[in-house]
Design a protein around this motif. Structure first.
Motif, PDB file in Angstrom:
ATOM      1  N   THR A  63      -0.464   7.790  -4.894  1.00  0.00           N
ATOM      2  CA  THR A  63      -1.342   8.176  -3.782  1.00  0.00           C
ATOM      3  C   THR A  63      -2.735   7.589  -3.946  1.00  0.00           C
ATOM      4  O   THR A  63      -3.350   7.120  -2.982  1.00  0.00           O
ATOM      5  N   ILE A  64      -3.241   7.597  -5.172  1.00  0.00           N
ATOM      6  CA  ILE A  64      -4.588   7.070  -5.432  1.00  0.00           C
ATOM      7  C   ILE A  64      -4.682   5.615  -4.999  1.00  0.00           C
ATOM      8  O   ILE A  64      -5.633   5.199  -4.316  1.00  0.00           O
ATOM      9  N   VAL A  65      -3.684   4.819  -5.377  1.00  0.00           N
ATOM     10  CA  VAL A  65      -3.716   3.393  -5.062  1.00  0.00           C
ATOM     11  C   VAL A  65      -3.466   3.148  -3.575  1.00  0.00           C
ATOM     12  O   VAL A  65      -4.169   2.332  -2.947  1.00  0.00           O
ATOM     13  N   GLU A  66      -2.509   3.843  -3.011  1.00  0.00           N
ATOM     14  CA  GLU A  66      -2.187   3.597  -1.605  1.00  0.00           C
ATOM     15  C   GLU A  66      -3.266   4.117  -0.663  1.00  0.00           C
ATOM     16  O   GLU A  66      -3.473   3.571   0.420  1.00  0.00           O
ATOM     17  N   ARG A  67      -3.965   5.155  -1.054  1.00  0.00           N
ATOM     18  CA  ARG A  67      -5.017   5.693  -0.202  1.00  0.00           C
ATOM     19  C   ARG A  67      -6.242   4.767  -0.163  1.00  0.00           C
ATOM     20  O   ARG A  67      -6.881   4.623   0.888  1.00  0.00           O
ATOM     21  N   HIS A  68      -6.540   4.132  -1.301  1.00  0.00           N
ATOM     22  CA  HIS A  68      -7.772   3.345  -1.389  1.00  0.00           C
ATOM     23  C   HIS A  68      -7.551   1.833  -1.352  1.00  0.00           C
ATOM     24  O   HIS A  68      -8.491   1.084  -1.061  1.00  0.00           O
ATOM     25  N   HIS A  69      -6.341   1.374  -1.627  1.00  0.00           N
ATOM     26  CA  HIS A  69      -6.109  -0.067  -1.715  1.00  0.00           C
ATOM     27  C   HIS A  69      -4.958  -0.553  -0.829  1.00  0.00           C
ATOM     28  O   HIS A  69      -5.148  -1.494  -0.057  1.00  0.00           O
ATOM     29  N   PHE A  70      -3.789   0.053  -0.921  1.00  0.00           N
ATOM     30  CA  PHE A  70      -2.664  -0.406  -0.104  1.00  0.00           C
ATOM     31  C   PHE A  70      -2.574   0.447   1.152  1.00  0.00           C
ATOM     32  O   PHE A  70      -1.627   1.193   1.377  1.00  0.00           O
ATOM     33  N   THR A  71      -3.585   0.315   1.979  1.00  0.00           N
ATOM     34  CA  THR A  71      -3.682   1.074   3.223  1.00  0.00           C
ATOM     35  C   THR A  71      -2.794   0.431   4.292  1.00  0.00           C
ATOM     36  O   THR A  71      -2.329  -0.703   4.122  1.00  0.00           O
ATOM     37  N   PRO A  72      -2.552   1.109   5.408  1.00  0.00           N
ATOM     38  CA  PRO A  72      -1.764   0.492   6.481  1.00  0.00           C
ATOM     39  C   PRO A  72      -2.336  -0.848   6.945  1.00  0.00           C
ATOM     40  O   PRO A  72      -1.586  -1.777   7.242  1.00  0.00           O
ATOM     41  N   ALA A  73      -3.653  -0.967   7.016  1.00  0.00           N
ATOM     42  CA  ALA A  73      -4.257  -2.229   7.454  1.00  0.00           C
ATOM     43  C   ALA A  73      -3.986  -3.347   6.458  1.00  0.00           C
ATOM     44  O   ALA A  73      -3.774  -4.511   6.849  1.00  0.00           O
ATOM     45  N   ILE A  74      -3.993  -3.021   5.180  1.00  0.00           N
ATOM     46  CA  ILE A  74      -3.688  -4.025   4.161  1.00  0.00           C
ATOM     47  C   ILE A  74      -2.225  -4.425   4.260  1.00  0.00           C
ATOM     48  O   ILE A  74      -1.885  -5.622   4.259  1.00  0.00           O
ATOM     49  N   GLU A  75      -1.345  -3.441   4.355  1.00  0.00           N
ATOM     50  CA  GLU A  75       0.087  -3.738   4.427  1.00  0.00           C
ATOM     51  C   GLU A  75       0.428  -4.558   5.669  1.00  0.00           C
ATOM     52  O   GLU A  75       1.302  -5.432   5.619  1.00  0.00           O
ATOM     53  N   GLN A  76      -0.246  -4.301   6.763  1.00  0.00           N
ATOM     54  CA  GLN A  76       0.012  -5.024   8.007  1.00  0.00           C
ATOM     55  C   GLN A  76      -0.758  -6.347   8.086  1.00  0.00           C
ATOM     56  O   GLN A  76      -0.673  -7.059   9.094  1.00  0.00           O
ATOM     57  N   LEU A  77      -1.515  -6.664   7.043  1.00  0.00           N
ATOM     58  CA  LEU A  77      -2.244  -7.940   6.922  1.00  0.00           C
ATOM     59  C   LEU A  77      -3.283  -8.115   8.016  1.00  0.00           C
ATOM     60  O   LEU A  77      -3.491  -9.220   8.534  1.00  0.00           O
ATOM     61  N   THR A  90      -3.118  -3.427  -6.140  1.00  0.00           N
ATOM     62  CA  THR A  90      -1.924  -2.580  -6.077  1.00  0.00           C
ATOM     63  C   THR A  90      -0.852  -3.063  -7.037  1.00  0.00           C
ATOM     64  O   THR A  90      -0.247  -2.268  -7.779  1.00  0.00           O
ATOM     65  N   LEU A  91      -0.622  -4.363  -7.074  1.00  0.00           N
ATOM     66  CA  LEU A  91       0.435  -4.912  -7.917  1.00  0.00           C
ATOM     67  C   LEU A  91       0.049  -4.950  -9.392  1.00  0.00           C
ATOM     68  O   LEU A  91       0.929  -4.934 -10.258  1.00  0.00           O
ATOM     69  N   ARG A  92      -1.222  -4.988  -9.677  1.00  0.00           N
ATOM     70  CA  ARG A  92      -1.612  -4.881 -11.088  1.00  0.00           C
ATOM     71  C   ARG A  92      -1.396  -3.461 -11.589  1.00  0.00           C
ATOM     72  O   ARG A  92      -1.023  -3.252 -12.742  1.00  0.00           O
ATOM     73  N   ALA A  93      -1.589  -2.474 -10.716  1.00  0.00           N
ATOM     74  CA  ALA A  93      -1.369  -1.083 -11.102  1.00  0.00           C
ATOM     75  C   ALA A  93       0.109  -0.708 -11.054  1.00  0.00           C
ATOM     76  O   ALA A  93       0.604   0.034 -11.905  1.00  0.00           O
ATOM     77  N   TRP A  94       0.809  -1.209 -10.032  1.00  0.00           N
ATOM     78  CA  TRP A  94       2.233  -0.928  -9.827  1.00  0.00           C
ATOM     79  C   TRP A  94       2.948  -2.270  -9.697  1.00  0.00           C
ATOM     80  O   TRP A  94       3.165  -2.751  -8.590  1.00  0.00           O
ATOM     81  N   PRO A  95       3.324  -2.912 -10.799  1.00  0.00           N
ATOM     82  CA  PRO A  95       3.821  -4.289 -10.749  1.00  0.00           C
ATOM     83  C   PRO A  95       5.004  -4.517  -9.810  1.00  0.00           C
ATOM     84  O   PRO A  95       5.129  -5.604  -9.241  1.00  0.00           O
ATOM     85  N   ASN A  96       5.880  -3.520  -9.663  1.00  0.00           N
ATOM     86  CA  ASN A  96       7.046  -3.690  -8.800  1.00  0.00           C
ATOM     87  C   ASN A  96       6.961  -2.842  -7.532  1.00  0.00           C
ATOM     88  O   ASN A  96       7.986  -2.414  -6.994  1.00  0.00           O
ATOM     89  N   HIS A  97       5.766  -2.639  -7.034  1.00  0.00           N
ATOM     90  CA  HIS A  97       5.570  -1.921  -5.768  1.00  0.00           C
ATOM     91  C   HIS A  97       6.250  -2.734  -4.665  1.00  0.00           C
ATOM     92  O   HIS A  97       5.783  -3.812  -4.284  1.00  0.00           O
ATOM     93  N   HIS A  98       7.358  -2.240  -4.137  1.00  0.00           N
ATOM     94  CA  HIS A  98       8.189  -3.028  -3.236  1.00  0.00           C
ATOM     95  C   HIS A  98       7.446  -3.520  -2.007  1.00  0.00           C
ATOM     96  O   HIS A  98       7.508  -4.702  -1.649  1.00  0.00           O
ATOM     97  N   ARG A  99       6.752  -2.640  -1.329  1.00  0.00           N
ATOM     98  CA  ARG A  99       6.094  -3.027  -0.082  1.00  0.00           C
ATOM     99  C   ARG A  99       4.936  -3.969  -0.344  1.00  0.00           C
ATOM    100  O   ARG A  99       4.668  -4.880   0.453  1.00  0.00           O
ATOM    101  N   ALA A 100       4.239  -3.801  -1.451  1.00  0.00           N
ATOM    102  CA  ALA A 100       3.151  -4.721  -1.785  1.00  0.00           C
ATOM    103  C   ALA A 100       3.693  -6.095  -2.145  1.00  0.00           C
ATOM    104  O   ALA A 100       3.097  -7.122  -1.790  1.00  0.00           O
TER     105      ALA A 100
END
Length: 230
Positions: A63-77, A90-100
């Protein structure tokens, strides 16, 4: 964008059983090389790394990473030059984050430099790091297969898909991508078998069916008591 036709985001589930959380002491080193042969490199950080397959066991970390870094705007580019730096975090914190992982693949296939493509690493480096960190992740293997296929590395893509299927034999998204690749190679026997499996299971994407229909290879794929995906 054609890549989107080969990936059903609802299928990016992975294995989410409750298992012990990883600590920040479990390193996720940068491994492998880029497609140009240079060593993969990236920045380090003090947060994580955490395994995305364990996200249900440690939701607060995600939640910490997705709330501040992998937001909907980031995911939607759609966040301009903030896109790649935040995907990178996001990927440095969660290396295999699928959506990232999927998002960084999209950035590079689009070739949109306005998204800050010059920052961070390359998709093949993020993907190699993800697989080295979480080698039992079938979705990460599938995503690497998608990227390899789009880069024209068909044999390597096939190996990634087949490993993903070995790790998760019931993953219809993996089977769908295998079917598409076999169809593109002209192996319609294999493609029809994968089509039979995915569409009898109710898989929603129509690309494999349409490819088989255009090659006059669709007739008889579905069992008599199965509904057509039309």
């Amino acid at each position: 964008m054609r890549l989107l036709a080969t990936l059903c985001l609802g299928g990016l589930i992975g294995v989410t059983g409750a298992v012990p959380a990883l600590s920040a002491n479990n390193a996720a080193p940068w491994v492998g090389t880029t497609f140009r042969g240079t060593p993969c490199r990236g920045e380090w950080m003090n947060y994580g790394p955490y395994d995305y397959l364990q996200r249900n066991a440690i939701p607060e970390k995600l939640t910490i990473v997705e709330r501040h870094h992998f937001t909907p705007a980031i995911e939607q580019l759609v966040a301009g030059e903030k896109v790649v730096p935040n995907i990178d975090y996001t990927l440095r914190a969660w290396p295999n984050h699928h959506r990232a992982l999927y998002s960084i693949i999209r950035v590079y296939l689009m070739g949109n430099v306005r998204l800050g493509q010059h920052k961070g690493s390359t998709p093949e480096c993020y993907l190699q790091r993800a697989l080295n960190y979480s080698p039992e992740d079938p979705v990460a293997h599938m995503l690497f297969g998608i990227y390899l296929q789009r880069k024209g590395k068909t044999e390597q893509a096939m190996k990634m898909y087949q490993q993903a299927e070995k790790l998760d034999p019931m993953n219809m998204q993996v089977k769908y991508n295998l079917g598409l690749l076999f169809a593109r190679q002209g192996d319609y026997v294999a493609a029809r078998e994968y089509a039979r499996q995915v569409y009898n299971a109710g898989f929603p994407l129509a690309g494999l069916r349409e490819r088989l229909q255009s090659a006059n290879q669709w007739q008889g794929v579905l069992s008599n008591n199965s509904a057509s995906p039309d």
